[in-house]
Design an enzyme around this catalytic site. Structure first.
Site, PDB file in Angstrom:
ATOM      1  CD  GLU A 102      50.893  38.034  36.114  1.00  0.00           C
ATOM      2  OE1 GLU A 102      50.497  38.960  36.839  1.00  0.00           O
ATOM      3  OE2 GLU A 102      50.298  36.952  36.014  1.00  0.00           O
ATOM      4  CG  ASP A 104      51.259  34.539  34.276  1.00  0.00           C
ATOM      5  OD1 ASP A 104      51.814  34.958  35.277  1.00  0.00           O
ATOM      6  OD2 ASP A 104      50.238  35.061  33.775  1.00  0.00           O
ATOM      7  CD  GLU A 106      48.268  31.056  36.199  1.00  0.00           C
ATOM      8  OE1 GLU A 106      48.158  31.846  37.158  1.00  0.00           O
ATOM      9  OE2 GLU A 106      47.353  30.852  35.386  1.00  0.00           O
ATOM     10  CB  THR A 119      52.540  30.146  28.605  1.00  0.00           C
ATOM     11  OG1 THR A 119      51.970  30.150  27.287  1.00  0.00           O
ATOM     12  CG2 THR A 119      53.293  28.852  28.835  1.00  0.00           C
ATOM     13  CG  ASN A 120      48.071  35.070  30.023  1.00  0.00           C
ATOM     14  OD1 ASN A 120      48.184  35.682  28.961  1.00  0.00           O
ATOM     15  ND2 ASN A 120      47.014  35.185  30.805  1.00  0.00           N
ATOM     16  N   GLY A 128      45.137  37.808  28.781  1.00  0.00           N
ATOM     17  CA  GLY A 128      44.314  37.082  27.812  1.00  0.00           C
ATOM     18  C   GLY A 128      45.109  36.498  26.665  1.00  0.00           C
ATOM     19  NE  ARG A 129      49.356  40.170  24.309  1.00  0.00           N
ATOM     20  CZ  ARG A 129      49.365  41.263  25.066  1.00  0.00           C
ATOM     21  NH1 ARG A 129      49.501  41.156  26.379  1.00  0.00           N
ATOM     22  NH2 ARG A 129      49.250  42.459  24.528  1.00  0.00           N
ATOM     23  CD  GLU A 130      44.397  33.125  28.762  1.00  0.00           C
ATOM     24  OE1 GLU A 130      44.054  33.509  27.630  1.00  0.00           O
ATOM     25  OE2 GLU A 130      43.878  33.552  29.816  1.00  0.00           O
ATOM     26  CD1 TRP A 193      40.076  30.865  37.965  1.00  0.00           C
ATOM     27  CD2 TRP A 193      40.772  29.482  36.357  1.00  0.00           C
ATOM     28  NE1 TRP A 193      41.443  30.877  37.970  1.00  0.00           N
ATOM     29  CE2 TRP A 193      41.898  30.046  36.982  1.00  0.00           C
ATOM     30  CE3 TRP A 193      40.965  28.570  35.302  1.00  0.00           C
ATOM     31  CZ2 TRP A 193      43.193  29.721  36.609  1.00  0.00           C
ATOM     32  CZ3 TRP A 193      42.263  28.257  34.926  1.00  0.00           C
ATOM     33  CH2 TRP A 193      43.359  28.840  35.577  1.00  0.00           C
ATOM     34  NE  ARG A 272      39.879  34.930  26.026  1.00  0.00           N
ATOM     35  CZ  ARG A 272      41.032  34.481  26.498  1.00  0.00           C
ATOM     36  NH1 ARG A 272      41.592  33.385  25.971  1.00  0.00           N
ATOM     37  NH2 ARG A 272      41.633  35.102  27.488  1.00  0.00           N
TER      38      ARG A 272
END
Ligand SMILES: *[C@@H]1O[C@H](CO)[C@@H](O)[C@H](O)[C@H]1NC(C)=O
Ligand SMILES: *[C@@H]1O[C@H](CO)[C@@H](O)[C@H](O)[C@H]1NC(C)=O
Ligand SMILES: *[C@@H]1O[C@H](CO)[C@@H](O)[C@H](O)[C@H]1NC(C)=O
Length: 280
Positions: A102, A104, A106, A119-120, A128-130, A193, A272
């Site tokens: 995917e 993204d 958003e 973006t991800n 988890g690659r925001e 969230w 993280r």
């Protein structure tokens, strides 16, 4: 003499402007279809613009009819203008597999500017690659263009033609989006969230334009031919299939925009990710 030259020049410019504006607008249903929330979807201006609405009963979404193996995916978007914490507007590519790929965009609703664009990238089910950006304009008042170029070499995210993120294919298995993907857009309730939605401000409406897709469409899914050999598209130019890195000018824009507007980078988040992703 001079005015003759001038009027000749003006005429020339006007013809060119007419030619440019005469570019046929692509209708929504040529490449897309509504997938959920039909009652919260409407098509405007002869299907050259659509709107998706979120209220307490539903959001809505649409997606491309075809899967793509690569391409240039552009959409002009105007996000809801009311105070909109908890409301998410998205435009993304997804393979829809269980271990999915995917890419993204958003838009995270907020009480006013600056709005955050997240973006991800997911590969083989792992996200988890925001990388999140503050937008340098108000995305609720005008349409702006959001574009993904995705090929064998890299994914580039653009906002109004400015590259904001580059995700390289490092070649290791499962670390790059290689599955066939659909183009998807939606508006949805992300209260769990993204903050509590003030329903007194509903309905929230996002607008979309520019439904052209210049990509490698697959006739079947999964692609029986593999690679570009399987492309089945009526609009398929190939510049985006090449290994083209950013020009010096685009590179400068890229560094500039990231220096000023990047507000979160998973690559820098050692809390993280004590062991960072390989691409970091
Ligand atoms: C579009 O969606 C409608 C309703 O879900 C469906 O009946 C139709 O077959 C879809 N069209 C295409 C081209 O996928
Ligand atoms: C909408 O599209 C139809 C069919 O192409 C065309 O005849 C009509 O003039 C268009 N209407 C507008 C308002 O552009
Ligand atoms: C793409 O181009 C870059 C720069 O020209 C080069 O270093 C790289 O090896 C190329 N990648 C592939 C997979 O050919």
């Amino acid at each position: 003499m001079e005015s003759f030259l001038l009027s000749g020049l003006l005429g020339f410019l006007m013809v060119n402007m007419l030619l440019a504006s005469g570019k046929q607008e692509i209708r929504f249903y040529r490449y897309y279809n509504v997938t959920w929330g039909n009652s919260h979807f409407s098509s405007l201006y002869n299907d050259t613009e659509v709107q998706l609405t979120l209220d307490q009963s539903s959001g809505a979404g649409f997606e491309s009819i075809s899967y793509y193996q690569s391409g240039l995916f552009n959409m002009r978007i105007k996000i809801p203008e009311q105070k909109s914490p908890g409301v998410l507007t998205s435009f993304y590519l997804t393979s829809k597999e269980s271990l999915h790929d995917e890419v993204d965009f958003e838009f995270i609703g907020s009480n006013g500017p600056p709005y955050t664009l997240s973006t991800n990238v997911y590969t083989n089910g792992v996200g988890g690659r925001e990388q999140n950006f503050h937008l340098w304009f108000d995305p609720t008042t005008d349409f702006h263009s959001y574009k993904l170029v995705w090929n064998l070499y890299r994914v580039v995210f653009f906002v109004d033609k400015i590259p904001i993120r580059v995700f390289e294919n490092l070649g290791a298995k499962g670390t790059y989006p290689t599955q066939a993907m659909k183009v998807v857009a939606s508006i949805w309730n992300a209260q769990d969230w993204a903050g509590k939605i003030d329903w007194s401000k509903a309905p929230f409406t996002a607008h979309f334009q520019d439904f052209d897709i210049d990509g490698c469409a697959l006739r079947y899914h999964p692609n029986p031919m593999g690679g570009y050999g399987g492309c089945y598209s009526d609009h398929f130019s190939t510049p985006w299939t090449r290994n083209r890195t950013l020009s010096a000018r685009k590179k400068m824009q890229y560094h500039n925009v990231r220096r000023k507007y990047l507000i979160y980078d998973y690559c820098k988040d050692r809390t993280r990710y004590p062991r960072p992703f390989p691409e970091c």
